[in-house]
Write an enzyme that holds these catalytic residues in place. Structure first.
Site, PDB file in Angstrom:
ATOM      1  N   GLU A  87      32.609 -17.589  17.451  1.00 47.44           N
ATOM      2  CA  GLU A  87      33.146 -18.652  16.530  1.00 47.44           C
ATOM      3  C   GLU A  87      32.405 -19.630  16.533  1.00 47.44           C
ATOM      4  O   GLU A  87      31.866 -20.503  17.252  1.00 47.44           O
ATOM      5  CB  GLU A  87      34.607 -19.127  17.134  1.00 47.44           C
TER       6      GLU A  87
ATOM      7  N   CYS B  87      36.341 -27.569  15.679  1.00 47.94           N
ATOM      8  CA  CYS B  87      35.893 -26.536  14.591  1.00 47.94           C
ATOM      9  C   CYS B  87      36.728 -26.647  13.496  1.00 47.94           C
ATOM     10  O   CYS B  87      36.329 -25.845  12.482  1.00 47.94           O
ATOM     11  CB  CYS B  87      35.790 -25.355  15.322  1.00 47.94           C
TER      12      CYS B  87
END
Length: 494
Positions: free
Chosen positions: A253, A290
């Site tokens: 990720e 994120c």
């Protein structure tokens, strides 16, 4: 609990290497005792040897025992009490309130996966003499994240889902919070001992530079890798994993600008509410989530001008925050400095360059540009990791679909719309679902719910494989593979 700064190799400690490093308090730049020994290649070899043996042993254990292990980890982490929170705050600058909530998410994830294991994760399918079941991949290397020292690190979602699948785990601790990692690592080992897990079910290795991580990814006994971090770091590890003689999956990720589209009727009706929510989402965690909303599209007009006025005032008055480490803070300021030098980009709020009030200090930033420049300048389409958002002014709402076509892969994409905007939504959302793993409607992307429906992933460069999530119960799918048994009696399948 006294920290000793060693690597945890199965149930033993090891510190045979010559190199060591210390954590740094980002609020004042002071080093924190003790020093942590960087793992040697021999120590990593031993961790993988034990993990391979543990993988075979785990197959023979009942699922209930594996579930008990996950529950026991949660209990051991809770048992660390304020000591864990205090150390994590020292190493990251994150507030105790936020860390308390993050600890709850961490233990909640472990308990959630424990429940899954008890319900069964094999998904056995039988048809006409064939049996299909899922088995654990084998030893998994997990890279701790900088921005979530508990929930995405040593005992976070990657580790919890790998354990639930029946995989041993070797964690590469993030060098920004090695003390926190050791405390949690020792909690995992205590839980393993109490529940009769094989010795190599868990190891923790340290390394300030990239060497330990490279050895871990390239090791022939590593069967999968989970990474949360930068695009550059994730891509480098992905390439290593892909070029091995026996390539393995690397679930990374990485980067996302998390675009938001503010449609005209919603903006006219709820401009102040949207501005407040956007600013709060932008600055939570000093922008180091994120899912930080780093890109906003609006159509020119009085409502867009008023929104920008609201945001300019909020950003200009904002106090600086403390970022996780000096490297992240420096990269944030340098990125802003590069964009502020572009003709046609307005920057409000943040200092640029390399100077700041302290090495880890960062102020929120609002950048404003036009759609033509955003389309022409690739740097404007890249993530800025920190409390910054870029507002792109389109000539008309009808341009949103063309702009959405130019987006790279994203973790999230958000639309703010009222009923009068729904016709445009019907055109826009199909483009967004092609480019994002999660589409948010009249909300804000920061904050990820851990449940069965969550998908925390997306097309590259958000992740290396958009089919998988790193959050929620479906995260276990990364560490299981199907095997079909033809004509094998059930009693031989265990």
């Amino acid at each position: 609990m006294e920290l000793h700064g060693s690597n945890l190799i199965g149930g033993a400690t090891a510190a045979t290497g010559e190199r060591a490093f210390a954590a740094v308090d980002p609020r004042n730049g002071e080093s924190l005792a003790p020093s942590f020994a960087e793992a040697t290649e021999g120590e990593i070899d031993r961790a993988l040897e034990l993990a391979t043996e543990a993988h075979r042993a785990l197959k023979a254990l009942p699922a209930e025992q594996r579930a008990d292990f996950l529950d026991a980890i949660a209990a051991e982490i809770d048992g660390l009490g304020d000591e864990l929170l205090d150390r994590a705050s020292l190493e990251t600058g994150i507030s105790l309130d936020r860390l308390t909530a993050e600890r709850g998410r961490t233990t909640g994830q472990l308990q959630l996966f424990a429940g899954m294991v008890r319900e069964g994760v094999d998904r056995v399918v039988r048809d006409a003499g064939f049996t299909n079941r899922r088995i654990a991949l084998g030893p998994v290397a997990v890279f701790g994240a900088s921005n979530f020292p508990l929930a995405f690190s040593v005992a976070g979602g990657d580790t919890a889902s790998a354990f639930a699948a029946g995989c041993p785990v070797i964690v590469k601790a993030h060098p920004s919070h090695p003390g926190t990692s050791e405390l949690v690592g020792r909690a995992v080992l205590a839980a393993a001992a109490k529940t009769g897990m094989p010795e190599g079910v868990f190891s923790l290795v340290h390394g300030q530079g990239p060497e330990a991580g490279k050895v871990l990814v390239k090791h022939p006994d590593t069967r999968a890798v989970a990474f949360t971090g930068s695009l550059a770091g994730g891509r480098a590890l992905f390439d290593l994993a892909s070029r091995r003689p026996n390539p393995v999956p690397l679930f990374a990720e990485m980067g996302s600008t998390n675009p938001m589209f503010l449609l005209p009727n919603a903006l006219a009706a709820r401009r102040a509410e949207i501005a407040d929510g956007l600013f709060d989402s932008l600055t939570i965690g000093v922008g180091q989530y994120c899912t930080n909303p780093g890109l906003v599209f609006v159509a020119r007009g009085p409502d867009a001008d008023a929104l920008l006025g609201d945001l300019r005032a909020r950003v200009a008055a904002a106090e600086p925050g403390t970022m996780l480490n000096a490297g992240i803070a420096s990269a944030y300021r340098v990125a802003l400095g590069g964009l502020s030098a572009l003709a046609g980009v307005e920057v409000v709020g943040a200092e640029t360059g390399t100077a700041a009030e302290s090495a880890c200090s960062a102020k929120p930033a609002l950048l404003v540009t036009d759609a033509d420049l955003w389309l022409a300048e690739a740097r404007l389409r890249e993530e800025i990791f920190g409390p910054a958002t870029l507002v792109v002014r389109a000539d008309a709402p009808g341009d949103f679909v063309c702009l959405a076509e130019k987006l790279a892969g994203q973790l999230t994409a958000t639309v703010h719309a009222d009923e009068g905007d729904h016709e445009l939504c019907r055109e826009l959302i199909p483009f967004l679902e092609e480019r994002a793993g999660r589409v948010v409607f009249n909300g804000f992307p920061t904050g990820v719910r851990v449940n069965a429906a969550m998908h925390h992933g997306g097309p590259y460069p958000a992740t290396t494989d958009p089919r998988f999530t790193s959050v929620g119960t479906a995260a276990i799918d990364r560490f299981l593979r199907p095997v079909c048994y033809q004509g094998v009696p059930d009693e031989l399948l265990g």
